[in-house]
Structures are given as C-alpha cells and as structure tokens.
Design an enzyme around this catalytic site. Structure first.
Site, mmCIF file in Angstrom:
data_model
loop_
_atom_site.group_PDB
_atom_site.id
_atom_site.type_symbol
_atom_site.label_atom_id
_atom_site.label_comp_id
_atom_site.label_asym_id
_atom_site.label_seq_id
_atom_site.Cartn_x
_atom_site.Cartn_y
_atom_site.Cartn_z
ATOM 1 N N CYS A 1 0.832 -1.208 0.000
ATOM 2 C CA CYS A 1 0.000 0.000 0.000
ATOM 3 C C CYS A 1 0.861 1.251 0.000
ATOM 4 O O CYS A 1 0.584 2.205 -0.725
ATOM 5 C CB CYS A 1 -0.922 -0.014 1.222
ATOM 6 S SG CYS A 1 -2.077 1.387 1.287
ATOM 7 N N CYS B 1 -6.338 -4.153 6.907
ATOM 8 C CA CYS B 1 -7.502 -3.266 6.862
ATOM 9 C C CYS B 1 -8.639 -3.828 6.033
ATOM 10 O O CYS B 1 -9.809 -3.563 6.331
ATOM 11 C CB CYS B 1 -7.096 -1.887 6.357
ATOM 12 S SG CYS B 1 -6.677 -1.813 4.601
#
Length: 361
Positions: A95, A194
């Site tokens: 990410c 997440c």
C-alpha cells in the site's frame, strides 16, 4: 488522514510549522462499511468523518479521494495472488509503495502540492551529499520504517513524517491530540489487515480461492493430516495444523514448506526452520543502490528485531547471509536492510536456505 490519531496530529504539526496543508482521506473500498469491525481495519465512512472533523479543528481544507480501484488491483488482488502462489505478502508495504507514495503522490504533485505527509513513525534526513535518507524513528518502540522500506529516492524527496522525531509514548501523542481539541484522541488504533475486517485471513482467502483439501506431510513425506487449502498456512506456523497424531519426539511441529502445485503442507521440528541465507528479488533502494558485498542489519517483519547480515546485489538478485540463523522466514515477505538507523532498501524474499541445506520457496 486515515481518521486516526497519528495522522491527525501529523497534520496539526505540519500546519503549525507553517506548511500549507490539505487533508486527504483515501476511500479504498467500493463498499466502505466492509473495512471495519469495532477497532479493526480502517477506511470506513466513520473514519472519513473522523478525519473531516479533525481537519475542521486544525483549520485545513479536506477532501476524500477515491483510490478504491487502484487499491483493489495493486494491494488486495496482489495479496490473494501471493497466497495462492504459496508466498506470504505484506499488504502494508504494498500500500505504501503503490498507493500512498505512488497513486496519491502522483495526483498530489499534479495538483501542485510538494509532499505527502503521513503519521508514520520514521524520519527523513538530508544526507551529506544533499540526498534524502530514510531513518528509523527516534523512538524504536514505535518505529515504522520497515513498512516504508519500499520508498525510492524520488518518493522520499516528497515525503514528510512529523511524528518521526518524537520521543514520546503513544499516550502522550493522544494527550497532544486532546490538547489540540481533536476528537480522535481516544480512538482505538486499527489492527490487522484493513481489508479483512473480521481478522479471518483464512476465511477471506477461502472465499476467493475456494477450499481445496490437501495433505499435511512430515519431512519424510508421510501424511500426518489434511487441510482445506495450502493458502491458509504460513512458514513457521504452529497453531491450527490439525495433525492427527503427535511427532515421534513429542515436540510441536511447525510449517516448513507450502507447495501450491500439489497443495501440500510440510511440517517438522522447530530446528528445521533455521534459515542461514536467502535470495530476494525486486529490490527497491532508498537512495543509491549499494555496490559489492556489505555488512548490514536486517529486519524481516514489521514488529521484528534486527539481525546482522552480509548482503550483495548480483544481476538484480539480493543475496543475504545471516550471521546467526533466524526462524519464521517465508517467501513473499520483505527483507529491509539497515546501515545503523538508515534504511538502505528492501526486497521480496524468493528462496531461503535452511541449516540442513534444504531450499524453500
């Protein structure tokens, strides 16, 4: 601004230092409700509202940028594909590499901004030659430089980490947020991955890859159990093996190897996990690439310690040898090299060499 306390305080400090700050919350899910359960995850509508309230208190403009499609392609699909191939990825590194300091940074620069500022605990300093260097945070207990080890020189030139030189506890960061009137001061930290809101990685992968029964075998190839999918295991795993009978020595067994080709998981004693060397691919350097063999320390997981290594880059492949054997090293993980507190760079582990001479990966 994720909606958490660290990014809110980072934004407040940047604004207080005189920077022209704009708050940006990243919408990373096409279904924002799916990324959080209780204190887990991030990137929900609730988080965007928390981030907006923090921006209002700080007195800065605020926007939500939709990067859900890029996140799905570059992080979520990569995560699933790596597990399907028998590797153990780190989605936080991906990410940072593909989203926060690539897609987000590129858009920010195109709009006339100079840098991306985050709440990571790491520091960027100017080297003797004028180039930017990435270093560990002043407080090693909170250091997050490992997940930033994928940033290259260009990205570091446009990165700011206002919390990196803070020698304070997380409670003190929360106290600062409270003094600033930020409602996120008492908000719990996010945990785990997440995009897996309930923390059930095996269930998440099974939904996408399907369940496929296979064998669990010992080092001799004798079947000792079965499983519903090799993707549900990681190198070094001890719990949840569902082995039908104990090992001859009565000691626990650990996952030694994962073979997606024949859907087989190999288990054995802890000593068989000892890794003495590895090769790693796709190196990314936080500055100029090192030349020749060198002595470094290496970190192999986000919350792991350092270990002494020698490393050399040959034809795009990083060859690393450990001064002392290490355990729990899996293909797909990132190895991050350090020279003191300076982050030299990172690479993705491809193969490991065990003390016995066996190769994994």
């Amino acid at each position: 601004m994720s909606g958490g306390v660290d990014s809110a305080v980072a934004a407040a400090r940047a604004a207080e230092a005189g920077h022209d700050v704009t708050g940006v919350h990243l919408a990373l899910s096409a279904n924002p409700q799916s990324f959080r359960t209780g204190a887990r995850g991030c990137c929900t509508i609730e988080d965007s509202r928390d981030a907006r309230r923090a921006a209002d208190v700080i007195g800065i403009p605020f926007y939500v940028w939709d990067l859900a499609e890029r996140f799905r392609e570059d992080v979520v699909e990569d995560f699933v594909a790596e597990y399907e191939a028998g590797r153990t990825p780190n989605p936080c590194l991906r990410c940072n590499e593909k989203i926060k300091f690539a897609a987000l940074l590129d858009k920010a620069l195109a709009l006339g901004f100079d840098a991306v500022c985050t709440g990571h605990y790491a520091t960027v300093v100017m080297g003797a030659d004028g180039a930017r260097e990435l270093h560990r945070a002043s407080d090693m207990a909170k250091d997050q430089s490992y997940v930033l080890g994928v940033l290259d020189e260009r990205q570091l030139a446009h990165a700011m980490f206002p919390l990196g030189d803070t020698l304070t506890t997380k409670d003190e960061i929360r106290a600062e947020a409270e003094r600033r009137g930020l409602a996120v001061a008492k908000k719990p930290d996010s945990h785990d991955i997440c995009f897996i809101a309930d923390g059930d990685t095996q269930g998440f992968l099974a939904d996408r890859l399907g369940r496929a029964e296979g064998d669990i075998v010992d080092e001799s190839g004798t079947k000792v159990g079965s499983h519903d999918g090799a993707f549900g295991f990681t190198i070094g795993q001890r719990k949840g093996l569902r082995i039908g009978h104990p090992a001859p020595d009565g000691k626990p067994r650990y996952v030694l190897d994962i073979s997606p080709v024949d859907n087989t998981v190999t288990v054995g004693p802890a000593a068989a996990l000892d890794v003495t060397a590895l090769t790693a691919l796709k190196p990314r350097w936080c500055g100029t690439a090192p030349t020749g063999p060198g002595d470094y320390t290496a970190q192999l997981r986000a919350h792991g310690g350092e270990t002494a290594v020698t490393a050399e880059l040959t034809d795009g492949t990083l060859h690393v040898r450990f001064e002392e054997p290490v355990r729990g090293v899996a293909p797909g993980q990132a190895i991050v090299l350090y020279d003191g507190t300076r982050v030299v760079g990172s690479a993705t582990i491809a193969t490991t060499e065990r003390r016995t001479g066996a190769l994994a990966g």
